[in-house]
Design an enzyme around this catalytic site. Sequence first.
Site, short mmCIF file in Angstrom:
data_model
loop_
_atom_site.label_atom_id
_atom_site.label_comp_id
_atom_site.label_asym_id
_atom_site.label_seq_id
_atom_site.Cartn_x
_atom_site.Cartn_y
_atom_site.Cartn_z
N GLY B 64 0.83 -1.21 0.00
CA GLY B 64 0.00 0.00 0.00
C GLY B 64 0.86 1.24 0.00
O GLY B 64 1.85 1.33 0.72
N GLY B 66 -0.79 4.43 0.03
CA GLY B 66 -1.62 5.57 0.40
C GLY B 66 -0.88 6.38 1.44
O GLY B 66 0.33 6.22 1.63
N LEU B 67 -1.60 7.24 2.12
CA LEU B 67 -0.92 8.08 3.11
C LEU B 67 -0.15 7.22 4.10
O LEU B 67 1.01 7.50 4.43
CB LEU B 67 -1.93 8.94 3.85
N ARG B 355 -23.01 12.90 10.26
CA ARG B 355 -23.18 12.14 9.03
C ARG B 355 -24.19 11.01 9.16
O ARG B 355 -25.04 10.82 8.29
CB ARG B 355 -21.84 11.54 8.60
N HIS B 426 -18.73 5.25 2.50
CA HIS B 426 -17.63 6.17 2.35
C HIS B 426 -16.35 5.69 3.03
O HIS B 426 -15.25 5.88 2.52
CB HIS B 426 -18.08 7.50 2.97
N GLU B 450 -6.33 3.12 7.12
CA GLU B 450 -7.72 2.67 7.17
C GLU B 450 -7.81 1.14 7.30
O GLU B 450 -8.83 0.61 7.74
CB GLU B 450 -8.46 3.16 5.91
N LEU B 466 -7.24 11.15 7.26
CA LEU B 466 -5.95 11.57 6.71
C LEU B 466 -4.95 11.71 7.85
O LEU B 466 -3.79 11.31 7.75
CB LEU B 466 -6.10 12.90 5.97
C1 LIG Z 1 -14.09 10.49 -1.61
C2 LIG Z 1 -13.40 10.44 -0.28
C3 LIG Z 1 -13.12 11.60 0.42
C4 LIG Z 1 -12.47 11.57 1.64
N1 LIG Z 1 -12.22 12.74 2.28
C5 LIG Z 1 -11.55 12.71 3.47
C6 LIG Z 1 -11.23 13.93 4.13
O1 LIG Z 1 -11.57 15.01 3.68
N2 LIG Z 1 -10.55 13.86 5.30
C7 LIG Z 1 -10.16 12.67 5.83
O2 LIG Z 1 -9.52 12.68 6.86
N3 LIG Z 1 -10.46 11.51 5.21
C8 LIG Z 1 -11.15 11.50 4.05
N4 LIG Z 1 -11.43 10.30 3.42
C9 LIG Z 1 -10.92 9.04 3.97
C10 LIG Z 1 -9.43 8.88 3.65
O3 LIG Z 1 -9.16 9.36 2.36
C11 LIG Z 1 -8.95 7.43 3.69
O4 LIG Z 1 -9.42 6.81 4.79
C12 LIG Z 1 -7.43 7.34 3.72
O5 LIG Z 1 -6.88 8.09 2.69
C13 LIG Z 1 -6.93 5.93 3.65
O6 LIG Z 1 -5.53 5.92 3.49
P1 LIG Z 1 -4.70 4.59 3.52
O7 LIG Z 1 -3.28 4.97 3.39
O8 LIG Z 1 -5.06 3.82 4.70
O9 LIG Z 1 -5.16 3.72 2.29
P2 LIG Z 1 -5.35 4.05 0.72
O10 LIG Z 1 -5.01 5.44 0.38
O11 LIG Z 1 -6.67 3.54 0.35
O12 LIG Z 1 -4.24 3.18 0.05
C14 LIG Z 1 -4.35 1.80 -0.12
C15 LIG Z 1 -3.11 1.33 -0.81
O13 LIG Z 1 -3.05 -0.06 -0.76
C16 LIG Z 1 -2.79 -0.61 -2.01
N5 LIG Z 1 -3.41 -1.91 -2.06
C17 LIG Z 1 -4.65 -2.25 -1.64
N6 LIG Z 1 -4.83 -3.57 -1.79
C18 LIG Z 1 -3.68 -4.07 -2.28
C19 LIG Z 1 -3.25 -5.37 -2.63
N7 LIG Z 1 -4.03 -6.43 -2.48
N8 LIG Z 1 -2.02 -5.51 -3.14
C20 LIG Z 1 -1.20 -4.44 -3.29
N9 LIG Z 1 -1.55 -3.21 -2.95
C21 LIG Z 1 -2.78 -3.02 -2.46
C22 LIG Z 1 -3.31 0.37 -2.99
O14 LIG Z 1 -2.61 0.26 -4.20
C23 LIG Z 1 -3.01 1.67 -2.28
O15 LIG Z 1 -1.70 2.07 -2.59
C24 LIG Z 1 -12.09 10.33 2.20
C25 LIG Z 1 -12.37 9.16 1.51
C26 LIG Z 1 -13.05 9.19 0.29
C27 LIG Z 1 -13.42 7.92 -0.35
#
Ligand SMILES: Cc1cc2nc3c(=O)[nH]c(=O)nc-3n(C[C@H](O)[C@H](O)[C@H](O)COP(=O)(O)OP(=O)(O)OC[C@H]3O[C@@H](n4cnc5c(N)ncnc54)[C@H](O)[C@@H]3O)c2cc1C
Lengths: 209, 662, 247
Positions: B64, B66-67, B355, B426, B450, B466
């Site tokens: 992953g 993401g952030l 919400r 969401h 997440e 975030l």
């Molecule tokens: C439309 C929208 C708006 C939002 N707005 C806000 C906001 O304003 N403020 C806030 O705080 N939060 C907001 N959120 C929530 C927030 O964006 C997410 O919870 C957060 O960004 C999740 O980050 P993460 O790093 O955990 O995962 P993600 O950013 O989802 O990253 C997941 C990563 O895992 C990788 N991955 C997944 N499965 C696999 C696999 N099987 N094999 C290899 N790689 C894989 C993907 O490629 C990706 O790189 C929002 C969410 C949405 C949907």
Amino acid sequence: MAITGLIFVGFILAHMYGNLMIFAGEEAFDEYAEHLRELLTPMLPYGGALWILRIVLLASLVGHAYAAFALWSRAGKARKSRYAVSGVAKSLFVSKAMRWGGVALLLFLVFHILHFTTNTIQINGDFDSPAARLVSSFEVWWAVGIYTLAVLALGMHLLHGVWGAGMTLGLNTSIAAAERLRIAAVLIAVVTVVGFLLPPFAILFGIIP
Amino acid sequence: MTETLPATEAPADGLINGLYREGMPIADSVAPSGPIADRWALRQFEAKLVNPANRRKLSVIIVGTGLAGAAAGATLGEAGYQVKSFCYQDSPRRAHSIAAQGGINAAKNYKGDGDSAYRLFYDTVKGGDYRSRESNVYRLAEVSTSIIDQCVAQGVPFAREYGGMLDNRSFGGVQVSRTFYARGQTGQQLLIGAYQALERQIAAGSVQMYSRHEMLELVMVEGVARGIIARDMVTGEIETHLADAVVLATGGYGNVFYLSTNAMGCNVTANWRAHRKGAYFANPCYTQIHPTCIPVSGEYQSKLTLMSESLRNDGRIWVPKRAEDGSKDPREIPEEDRDYYLERIYPAFGNLVPRDIASRAAKNVCDEGRGVGPGGLGVYLDFADSIERLGKSAVESKYGNLFDMYQRITGENPYELPMRIYPAVHYTMGGLWVDYDLQSNIPGLFVAGEANFSDHGANRLGASALMQGLADGYFVLPNTIRNYLAEGPYPKIEENDPAVVEAREQVQQRIDHFLSVNGTRSVDSYHKALGKIMWDKCGMERSEEGLKEAIAEIRELRADFWQNVRVLGSADTINQSLEKAGRVADFIELGELMCVDALHRRESCGGHFRVESQTEDGEALRKDDEFAYVAAWESGGEDGAPILHKEDLVYEFVEMKQRSYK
Amino acid sequence: MKLTLKIWRQGGPSADGEMVTYPIEGVSEDMSFLEMLDVLNEELIAKGEEPVAFDSDCREGICGMCGLVINGQAHGPEVTTTCQLHMRSFSDGDEISIEPWRAEAFPVLKDLCVDRTSFDRIIQAGGYISANTGAAPDAAATLVPKDDADRAFMGAECIGCGACVAACPNASGMLFMGAKVTHLGELPQGQPERYARVVSMVDQHDAEGFGGCTNLGECSRACPKGIPLNVISQMNRDLQRAKLGKH
Ligand SMILES: Cc1cc2nc3c(=O)[nH]c(=O)nc-3n(C[C@H](O)[C@H](O)[C@H](O)COP(=O)(O)OP(=O)(O)OC[C@H]3O[C@@H](n4cnc5c(N)ncnc54)[C@H](O)[C@@H]3O)c2cc1C
Ligand code: HEM
Ligand code: HEM
Ligand code: SF4
Ligand code: F3S
Ligand code: FES
């Protein structure tokens, strides 16, 4: 590319000014041509300054053409397969126009130098005075035609070229700067076209005897 | 309906409700005790150190980008560990975090309005409806300020005031301005910051990037996580990657509902595979439904688009009083025939209720047949009053880009016609169970962002996801994982180790199976069917009856899927149907567990509303004496019943209260 | 609506591709362009034909994953991403050609999917500010004038989709690079690496096989985020200063 292009622009503007001397009469024009050759004498031999100018221009032309062809071939390498649908982009036309327009200008230059400088191509008689050569040539309609086409091609080339040179030199860094650059490009292109075309048409229509 | 339902007695075979067993309770054994403000400092001090020279010998896999994942990758790479980073997109920059719009919270108190780490902690615990751990939440609030410092140093262009200071806004109904934002693209800007930090480490050679790679199995050797099996999604090669520790930062599983605001590729596969290998899945039923999304326009709909919550500040929400007015031009419905239901039911908060409440209220009016737009699934969000009061240009400068987006998607002009909105899935608060160190119950398996269940309890506040992703990635995980790595390097494992070979074979078998079934139904059709079951029966409102039906339907769907799915093409090129098949297979199993979890939690809390547990006037009724615990589920194997482990939640600093917005 | 689609099909990176014609009916105006392709794919699967591979993820116009050349235009007739393009921009009976981005630096992987990792390598060459985790000063320590912050933001809006390259007759990646150089170069934090950054990014860009820029401006016209052409000029200026020995 921008540097060589701008050297051309400088030359073109000077050259245009020179050509406009024809309105001051044939003697003035001949004097001017002579003056060119006497420039900076006795520091330089007769015609020296002119030769320096020619060398700079030639070097620029080689550099410019080399860069243009290098970019051209790089573009070809960067996209080997073409789009099935193309030609919607207006810039595609501009890019083609720059390249083929440049080539056309090059051909024109050869012709032009054979015509006026070396006097190899003679139109409407053989004269020693540059002014007389000029006037007699442009009494012929097709000569005017060739020059008109060439000058229009030059105008097009400059229209995009000056804008591009500004971009390349980093002069466009805001919306206002873009606008200034755009105006400068249009201005230079229009002045060049009008300035170069005035003498031939004046001669053709007999305003200059 | 205030009386509590009788708790189901465990029958003789140990199967409760015929669905699950109860196992030993669990506890978070690593969180320090003592004053809450000292705990994190204490834990960092206690965690063992790794000598810089030894770090190069230690390897970490991070799935992953993401952030959470990108921040962890950059930080661990910088510290000198050998990192391998994975994502399924073509570039780490495209992880789903990029889509977050609103902002990120931090207790900087730049506005001098009385904010503090303690207040952010308090708001988050309360917002989570008292279903999160105090220690974790306090730490989150504490490191929130460092996040902003870090991001600004990286060049994240947060909004600024004319004096050059960072700007803040208030978000999600809290009373202080603590939300940092970058227009409507906060997630993008934060992720690009983390991505660039990650790319810097890739250039430095400390991180190896594997994009277009999907993790399909966890490698466990002697009870410890030692690597992953991933598929190169371009060549189809099944690759084995081994390391001293594995981090899952794979995001949320909202796509189990088929339609959600999540990106198309969001999936639960990494988490689910780990779950099947023994990792506990905590609180799977906690999902957040966002009230202001653009409604579904037809069967072909592939995903839902969120409209920023800020619209509720100036728009008024209503539906016609009479069902038959639903198809009329809304402008022709006179004032007296409109029902501004949020203002009516919740006069104190009006259109700004949280919400979950706004979402459920919209569902209720639509269930009554008073919904508007295609299928009657929508309510109006009307700006006519604001336009009149503030002028069109003021509304335009505030919401112009959102209005444009709405118009692009719906073809309707929101300056003239009221917008139509409807709730959509969401965010998922549930995820793999982790301790204070973000380590799952499997040694060596860490979970961040997440993907874990940790900080939001039963409901997440706006702009806190975030914050959590970056807190986990930059500050928490790098400090806790070293405690584990300090014991390493762990014994070297060969690719032909029986456990590794077995994991690889499991992956291969699944792929071979999908390609050979040659059934009649497309993968998407199963995903849609699952989504419909989940949305109808495990969505905004859950009932015992509905959940039981859902479980039966999901089991049927699952059996049919394995026998009747059609995946064309081969395994050795990009094959998007094949990718989806694996994800949908895992979603189906997860869906069942979500229903079981929702069924067992006979209370309403946060995003989870059980019809059987409501007050006389229809509000959520939480039952703290029975359900103040984390439900951590152990997999029961292929067809076995899941096993519930309870982690009790103890509140030493915040007093538990029922929420009220009347 | 009833449409005729002409889609580039290519089995793999080294396979030959060709345009294949698919008729499609019952397309609704409210569908996004990609949803229309989803519908086509479901029909293909039902017929036992392999579905068309194309990339998308967020479908919200922000991740930069999607990108098709539609009737010769990158991202199609509107200034937006392919996923945010809706079928109401077309009319009944239209013939629509759909191709992948074409550039040697973006090799086709399959059908409409291309490999854009060259962009990542350009960022690796210097598209970052070196700031180690945990070592940052308080965020309020450095004030940034709003104009600079706004201009940096404008550059930071780039989503890395690659439409600029797809649209440029020279297949040049200058707009993408200019956007990053402007984003980082406008901020005080970005100053220490400003000139070294632009030199190594441009070197990497050229090594990846992108074309040179002849200031044609097509990139900016296709850019879904409206990145202006002047970022290229800004990059050129920084490059010249770097070459003149400024650091
Ligand atoms: C439309 C929208 C708006 C939002 N707005 C806000 C906001 O304003 N403020 C806030 O705080 N939060 C907001 N959120 C929530 C927030 O964006 C997410 O919870 C957060 O960004 C999740 O980050 P993460 O790093 O955990 O995962 P993600 O950013 O989802 O990253 C997941 C990563 O895992 C990788 N991955 C997944 N499965 C696999 C696999 N099987 N094999 C290899 N790689 C894989 C993907 O490629 C990706 O790189 C929002 C969410 C949405 C949907
Ligand atoms: C061999 C023939 C020529 C070719 C192929 C050619 C091609 C080009 C091309 C492709 C450009 C665009 C470069 C860019 O925007 O970066 C250009 C720019 C320019 N050309 Fe030419 N050209 C030729 C001859 C000439 C001549 C004879 C003149 C002047 C009399 C001229 C003047 C200019 C100017 C001023 C520019 C702008 C410089 C710049 O954009 O940096 N060119 N040329
Ligand atoms: C109507 C248009 C033009 C007229 C009347 C004209 C006229 C002349 C004349 C009379 C000379 C000879 C001067 C001398 O030897 O003393 C000359 C030389 C020259 N002209 Fe032009 N010209 C025209 C357009 C152009 C254009 C468009 C270009 C370039 C793109 C050009 C480039 C040159 C060059 C390079 C020389 C040679 C200078 C030298 O080496 O002596 N001219 N021109
Ligand atoms: S500059 Fe524009 S077109 Fe190019 S990658 Fe960035 S967003 Fe896409
Ligand atoms: S279209 Fe191409 S030529 Fe330059 S200005 Fe844009 S990169
Ligand atoms: S799919 Fe993300 S921008 Fe189009």
